[in-house]
Design an enzyme around this catalytic site. Structure first.
Site, PDB file in Angstrom:
ATOM      1  N   LEU A 104       0.829  -1.210   0.000  1.00 19.27           N
ATOM      2  CA  LEU A 104       0.000   0.000   0.000  1.00 19.27           C
ATOM      3  C   LEU A 104       0.863   1.260   0.000  1.00 19.27           C
ATOM      4  O   LEU A 104       0.399   2.325  -0.385  1.00 19.27           O
ATOM      5  CB  LEU A 104      -0.943   0.000   1.211  1.00 19.27           C
ATOM      6  CG  LEU A 104      -2.059  -1.054   1.177  1.00 19.27           C
ATOM      7  CD1 LEU A 104      -2.815  -1.073   2.500  1.00 19.27           C
ATOM      8  CD2 LEU A 104      -3.020  -0.793   0.026  1.00 19.27           C
ATOM      9  N   HIS A 127       6.288  -9.865   5.040  1.00 21.40           N
ATOM     10  CA  HIS A 127       6.236  -8.525   4.435  1.00 21.40           C
ATOM     11  C   HIS A 127       5.938  -7.466   5.494  1.00 21.40           C
ATOM     12  O   HIS A 127       6.616  -6.438   5.569  1.00 21.40           O
ATOM     13  CB  HIS A 127       5.153  -8.541   3.341  1.00 21.40           C
ATOM     14  CG  HIS A 127       4.927  -7.223   2.672  1.00 21.40           C
ATOM     15  ND1 HIS A 127       5.162  -7.005   1.327  1.00 21.40           N
ATOM     16  CD2 HIS A 127       4.474  -6.033   3.153  1.00 21.40           C
ATOM     17  CE1 HIS A 127       4.872  -5.750   1.021  1.00 21.40           C
ATOM     18  NE2 HIS A 127       4.442  -5.138   2.100  1.00 21.40           N
TER      19      HIS A 127
HETATM   20 NI    NI Z   1       3.772  -3.167   2.578  1.00 19.64          NI
END
Ligand code: NI
Length: 181
Positions: A91, A132
């Site tokens: 994002l 992540h």
């Molecule tokens: Ni990320």
């Protein structure tokens, strides 16, 4: 609840090591996690780490079926080498996608939103999401985990190139595309 502004790559908050949450039961933390969950769902992400909403604390959330799970002060242990290739987005890096090698399986522990200790194991996509998001807490973004930068580009171009080759698009399951986008 509120939708928070997401920091994009280049903002220094994404490069620093996030701090330990002193009191996971603090109502402020509970509110932050609720806002992170709402922000992630609104942005159609699979996971979101607190530094991505300009809060340098060790917290991340992820989609857990129809609900959202959170881990405060997480610890992650890779149960095997990072040898599984897969496409990731973030994002904080909108519109792009890259192929990253991650461990298939991880063990995790931390504190949940109720303030209780939790631990478990995850594999596959969830293990990837956790690796992540955990990286975000150490100021690491997925491009720096990549070993083949030929497999990095705009989602739109990658999809077009794949279609031109009559190959399946270089995409993980639909959720992941938007997901750690
Ligand atoms: Ni990320």
């Amino acid at each position: 609840m509120a939708i928070l502004k997401i920091a994009r790559m280049g903002h220094p908050v994404l490069l620093q090591r996030a701090a330990v949450v002193e009191d996971p039961r603090d109502p402020e933390i509970r509110r932050l996690v609720a806002d992170m969950a709402e922000t992630m769902l609104d942005a159609q992400g699979l996971g979101l780490a607190a530094p991505q909403v300009h809060v340098p604390l060790r917290i991340f959330v992820w989609r857990n079926g129809d609900s959202v799970a959170a881990l405060i002060n997480p610890e992650l242990e890779l149960l095997g080498p990072p040898d599984q290739r897969g496409w990731e987005g973030c994002l904080s890096i909108p519109g792009l996608r890259g192929n990253v090698e991650r461990a298939h399986r991880v063990a995790f522990r931390g504190t949940d939103i109720g303030g209780d200790s939790v631990e478990g194991e995850a594999e596959g996509m969830l293990a990837r999401v956790m690796q992540h998001e955990y990286d975000h807490l150490d100021g690491v973004l997925y491009p720096s985990r990549m070993t083949d930068h030929a497999l990095f580009g705009f989602t739109e171009e990658l999809t077009r190139a794949a279609a031109a080759q009559h190959a399946p698009p270089p995409a993980p399951p639909p959720a992941m595309q938007e997901a750690t986008r």
